[in-house]
Each structure stands twice: as structure tokens, then as C-alpha cells.
Design a protein around this motif. Structure first.
Motif, short mmCIF file in Angstrom:
data_model
loop_
_atom_site.label_atom_id
_atom_site.label_comp_id
_atom_site.label_asym_id
_atom_site.label_seq_id
_atom_site.Cartn_x
_atom_site.Cartn_y
_atom_site.Cartn_z
N GLN A 195 33.19 25.52 24.57
CA GLN A 195 33.61 26.52 23.57
C GLN A 195 33.20 26.09 22.16
OE1 GLN A 195 37.84 26.83 24.09
NE2 GLN A 195 37.68 28.25 25.82
N LYS A 196 33.40 24.83 21.82
CA LYS A 196 33.05 24.34 20.48
C LYS A 196 31.54 24.40 20.25
CE LYS A 196 37.06 23.83 19.00
NZ LYS A 196 37.54 24.78 18.00
N ILE A 197 30.76 24.05 21.27
CA ILE A 197 29.30 24.14 21.15
C ILE A 197 28.90 25.59 20.92
CG2 ILE A 197 27.13 23.94 22.45
CD1 ILE A 197 28.36 21.39 23.75
N MET B 103 24.00 21.24 8.90
CA MET B 103 24.45 20.13 9.71
C MET B 103 23.40 19.86 10.79
SD MET B 103 28.05 19.77 11.88
CE MET B 103 29.08 20.37 10.57
N ASN B 104 22.94 18.60 10.87
CA ASN B 104 21.93 18.29 11.87
C ASN B 104 22.56 18.08 13.25
OD1 ASN B 104 22.74 15.57 12.23
ND2 ASN B 104 21.57 14.94 10.45
N LYS B 105 21.72 17.90 14.25
CA LYS B 105 22.21 17.79 15.63
C LYS B 105 23.13 16.58 15.83
CE LYS B 105 18.78 20.46 18.04
NZ LYS B 105 18.35 20.76 19.37
N ALA C 88 26.89 16.80 17.10
CA ALA C 88 27.34 16.07 18.29
C ALA C 88 28.53 15.18 17.95
CB ALA C 88 26.20 15.23 18.86
N GLY C 89 28.48 14.54 16.79
CA GLY C 89 29.59 13.69 16.36
C GLY C 89 30.86 14.48 16.13
N LYS C 90 30.71 15.64 15.50
CA LYS C 90 31.87 16.49 15.25
C LYS C 90 32.49 16.97 16.57
CE LYS C 90 33.54 20.50 12.80
NZ LYS C 90 33.31 21.56 11.86
N ILE C 91 31.63 17.42 17.47
CA ILE C 91 32.12 17.89 18.77
C ILE C 91 32.77 16.75 19.55
CG2 ILE C 91 31.39 18.76 21.04
CD1 ILE C 91 29.37 20.54 19.49
N VAL D 128 36.60 16.76 20.87
CA VAL D 128 36.91 16.60 22.29
C VAL D 128 37.78 15.35 22.49
CG1 VAL D 128 35.92 16.14 24.58
CG2 VAL D 128 34.89 17.86 23.09
N GLY D 129 37.47 14.26 21.80
CA GLY D 129 38.29 13.04 21.89
C GLY D 129 39.73 13.30 21.45
#
Length: 128
Positions: free
Chosen positions: A118-120, A1-3, A7-10, A14-15
Motif C-alpha cells: 500500500q505504501k509503495i 525523493m530518490n529510490k 526505500a528507506g522511508k518505506i 514497515v518496521g
């Protein structure tokens, strides 16, 4: 998975977290109004939805949440007076709502930032 995907997943996680927390706040607030105003009655999901929209500036919550929290068998209230009830209650509780929402919003933002951290960290750990 690229950055960008990470970022999109995180961002999505969060949303979703923030949306669920906002829904919890709105349900609790409407239940407080219900206890204060209608101690012997239960609000219908329709009235709860209208109150939530009126207090939160037309933001709504999941119908599943409304049904779970306010949809009770045999729970009937005169539908023709809903708009009048909403108007009276929003006038009566608007300052309380604003005050509580400002506090809750700060807490949700703080909790969301911690959740994001935490997710990061979880993603970094799983990649290593």
C-alpha cells in the motif's frame, strides 16, 4: 525523493508497523495471563514488563504502552516476589505463548507485506 530515500522511508514505516503489532500481541497475551491468573488483581507495569521480556526473549515494549495498559493508580503488588512470579508464569504459559506467537508472527508478516504494498502504491501515486 530518490529510490534509496523512498526505500528507506518505506522500510521505516514497515518496521514501525511490525513493532506496533508485536507490542499489541504482547499486551494482549499478558492481559490473558492476567485474567487467568489474577482475576481480582491488575498486574503492575513492572511485572508486565518482566513477563514480556521473559516470554519474548528480552524484547521489550514502549514504557508509554506499559503505563497505558498496566499502570493504574493504587496498583501495588509485592515487588520482592516478581522474579518468582515471572518464573512460574513463563513455565506455565511458555507453550501457549510459542503457539500463539507463531500464528501472530505469520499474520504480522502478511499484514506488513500488505502495508508495504500500500505504501509503495501511495508513493507511486503521489509521484505521478
Amino acid at each position: 525523493m530518490n529510490k534509496a530515500e523512498q526505500a528507506g522511508k518505506i522500510g521505516g514505516l514497515v518496521g514501525g508497523f511490525k513493532r506496533r503489532e508485536r507490542q499489541k500481541f504482547l499486551v494482549i497475551f499478558i492481559k490473558l495471563v492476567e485474567m487467568e491468573e489474577f482475576p481480582d488483581l491488575k498486574l503492575t507495569s513492572c511485572l508486565a514488563k518482566k513477563l514480556i521480556a521473559a516470554f519474548s526473549g528480552c524484547k521489550s515494549i514502549s514504557n508509554d504502552v506499559l503505563i497505558k495498559e498496566f499502570g493504574k493508580p493504587g496498583n501495588k503488588i509485592k515487588q520482592q516476589n516478581l522474579d518468582d512470579i515471572v518464573l512460574v508464569l513463563t513455565e506455565r504459559y511458555s507453550e501457549t505463548y510459542k503457539s500463539l506467537w507463531n500464528d501472530a508472527k505469520k499474520k504480522i508478516e502478511d499484514d506488513a507485506n500488505e502495508y508495504k504494498r500500500q505504501k509503495i502504491q501511495e508513493m507511486r501515486t503521489s509521484i505521478s
